[in-house]
Design an enzyme around this catalytic site. Sequence first.
Site, mmCIF file in Angstrom:
data_model
loop_
_atom_site.group_PDB
_atom_site.id
_atom_site.type_symbol
_atom_site.label_atom_id
_atom_site.label_comp_id
_atom_site.label_asym_id
_atom_site.label_seq_id
_atom_site.Cartn_x
_atom_site.Cartn_y
_atom_site.Cartn_z
ATOM 1 N N ARG A 39 11.475 61.437 35.153
ATOM 2 C CA ARG A 39 10.994 60.572 36.163
ATOM 3 C C ARG A 39 10.783 59.129 35.696
ATOM 4 N NH1 ARG A 39 5.560 64.064 38.318
ATOM 5 N NH2 ARG A 39 6.772 64.999 40.083
ATOM 6 N N LYS A 201 6.212 82.002 43.770
ATOM 7 C CA LYS A 201 5.524 82.555 44.961
ATOM 8 C C LYS A 201 6.053 82.196 46.269
ATOM 9 C CE LYS A 201 1.146 80.760 43.543
ATOM 10 N NZ LYS A 201 -0.137 80.447 43.780
ATOM 11 N N GLY A 360 9.615 71.501 39.927
ATOM 12 C CA GLY A 360 9.474 70.794 38.739
ATOM 13 C C GLY A 360 10.167 71.898 37.678
ATOM 14 N N GLY A 385 6.010 68.759 44.871
ATOM 15 C CA GLY A 385 5.511 69.128 46.126
ATOM 16 C C GLY A 385 6.151 68.259 47.305
HETATM 17 P P1 ADP Z 1 9.491 75.322 40.836
HETATM 18 O O1 ADP Z 1 8.686 74.519 39.994
HETATM 19 O O2 ADP Z 1 11.047 75.101 40.479
HETATM 20 O O3 ADP Z 1 9.273 74.916 42.103
HETATM 21 P P2 ADP Z 1 8.131 77.754 40.738
HETATM 22 O O4 ADP Z 1 6.979 77.053 40.053
HETATM 23 O O5 ADP Z 1 7.960 78.059 42.154
HETATM 24 O O6 ADP Z 1 9.176 76.862 40.659
HETATM 25 O O7 ADP Z 1 8.522 78.849 39.801
HETATM 26 C C1 ADP Z 1 9.061 78.729 38.310
HETATM 27 C C2 ADP Z 1 8.205 79.811 37.608
HETATM 28 O O8 ADP Z 1 8.415 81.054 38.351
HETATM 29 C C3 ADP Z 1 8.479 79.889 36.219
HETATM 30 O O9 ADP Z 1 7.323 79.595 35.425
HETATM 31 C C4 ADP Z 1 9.215 81.231 36.164
HETATM 32 O O10 ADP Z 1 8.968 81.676 34.707
HETATM 33 C C5 ADP Z 1 8.395 81.926 37.005
HETATM 34 N N1 ADP Z 1 9.361 83.099 37.564
HETATM 35 C C6 ADP Z 1 10.501 83.161 37.839
HETATM 36 N N2 ADP Z 1 10.877 84.444 38.076
HETATM 37 C C7 ADP Z 1 10.130 85.226 37.567
HETATM 38 C C8 ADP Z 1 9.945 86.668 37.414
HETATM 39 N N3 ADP Z 1 10.905 87.563 37.925
HETATM 40 N N4 ADP Z 1 8.965 87.219 37.039
HETATM 41 C C9 ADP Z 1 7.763 86.194 36.593
HETATM 42 N N5 ADP Z 1 7.848 84.921 36.830
HETATM 43 C C10 ADP Z 1 8.894 84.468 37.186
HETATM 44 C C1 3PG Z 2 3.646 65.953 40.901
HETATM 45 O O1 3PG Z 2 3.825 66.091 39.692
HETATM 46 O O2 3PG Z 2 3.953 66.651 41.706
HETATM 47 C C2 3PG Z 2 3.179 64.414 41.444
HETATM 48 O O3 3PG Z 2 3.091 63.413 40.302
HETATM 49 C C3 3PG Z 2 1.693 64.735 42.218
HETATM 50 O O4 3PG Z 2 0.695 65.041 41.415
HETATM 51 P P1 3PG Z 2 -0.480 65.897 41.918
HETATM 52 O O5 3PG Z 2 -0.033 67.188 42.323
HETATM 53 O O6 3PG Z 2 -1.650 65.834 40.792
HETATM 54 O O7 3PG Z 2 -1.053 65.015 43.201
HETATM 55 MG MG MG Z 3 6.871 74.931 39.348
#
Ligand code: ADP
Ligand code: 3PG
Ligand code: MG
Length: 407
Positions: A39, A201, A360, A385
Amino acid sequence: MSFFKRTIKDIPIDRKTVLVRADYNVPLNKKGEISDDLRIRASLPTISYLLKHSAKVVIMSHLGRPEGRDASQSLEPIAVRLSELLQKPVIFVEDCIGDKVVQAVKKAPNGSVILLENLRYYPEEEANDEVFAEKIAKSTGARYFVQDGFGVVHRAHASTDAITHYIPSVSGLLLEREYVTIAGAMEHPKRPLVAVMGGAKVSDKITVIERLVDVADKIIIGGAMANTFLTYKGHHMGSSMVEPGQEPVLDGIYQAAHKKLDTSIDEFIILPTDVAVAAEVSEAATRKNVKLGNLNETDRALDIGDATIERAAEEVSKAKMVIWNGTLGYAELPEFAHGSARLALTLATNPEIDSIIGGGDTADFVLKWDGNGGESFTHVSTGGGASLELMAGKKLPGVESLLDAPR
Ligand code: ADP
Ligand code: 3PG
Ligand code: MG
């Protein structure tokens, strides 16, 4: 696709004081060191452009979700890193409003870079408080406001919304690039468009999946998300992470898919046919490949399986554009990063495929995987997000509030 908002290229910024909102909400490790500076690096084009025009650049951002002043969430380490990247001094001010800001801005000559302290030390920031926004405007004395914090434009906060009531407000180059790339991919994709969705999720990404059913030519589902889809389809997933209560959502997704296609929905929404399992999530765990139908009670599916990896790579290599959001397995552990690594490799070695990567954890993964700072891909989004909301077709308050592009 052209951008519908005015940008820094449309305004006379030479030798002006310009207030920039960046999203420097970067991950810090246990020692408080920056563990990923994407970033910060992504903010450089706008800052360099402003400096080339001899502007005085005042930058503000949030970091984390502090409750009041909290030294562990200070932006000071960001000023140090920014200074290294810009190869010039960055003046750090221990507040974002008030006399310290007034004095620092007054003293700094044109061509200086000033970074203000964490906006969220004040609850007024998240409350989108008008008085607070006016104080920021007055303390900095900025002639223009530049929104370049793509990661935070899905929030209506003082620094994304109210501030625009006090200073003429335009987009920075990062925000423009993110918007045009992501919205452009959803509105005018190159085809075939293959969407790869994973992560933890379904509920985080419902509206995006719903839109992708309309927009994409194929949707590949991996990660824990796939466990939820497979359970819905009647497969026994052992002790895997499955999100409860998603049946109505998945009903809706499959109904929409049926409306779009008469047959072969399983060729459109592609689910794993095998998974890599372990009994526990740990560094010591080794992957065992198991076909669907053969999972034990204690098996946790932590990655897509070897046959599924081959299938996904094949589908992806036929695409002209790939949108990827969510890791395909528990990619923090190398043993369960095979699916994600193979996908990253396929995209990186096929530069003719437009690859747009968001989320992320997914961005973290590809940046660690890539020896090239993310340059092996067409676009690695700085938004979590924000990129999901943009993909889902929602309006972003921090973009809507900016001046419209000249006709
Ligand atoms: P992003 O941040 O890229 O949008 P998410 O937050 O939705 O992705 O998902 C990433 C998380 O999902 C990671 O912490 C990863 O370990 C977890 N994850 C992915 N596949 C699995 C799985 N099969 N079982 C448990 N956790 C998983
Ligand atoms: C993010 O990391 O998604 C942005 O910086 C927004 O942060 P926040 O979810 O705490 O509002
Ligand atoms: Mg994530």
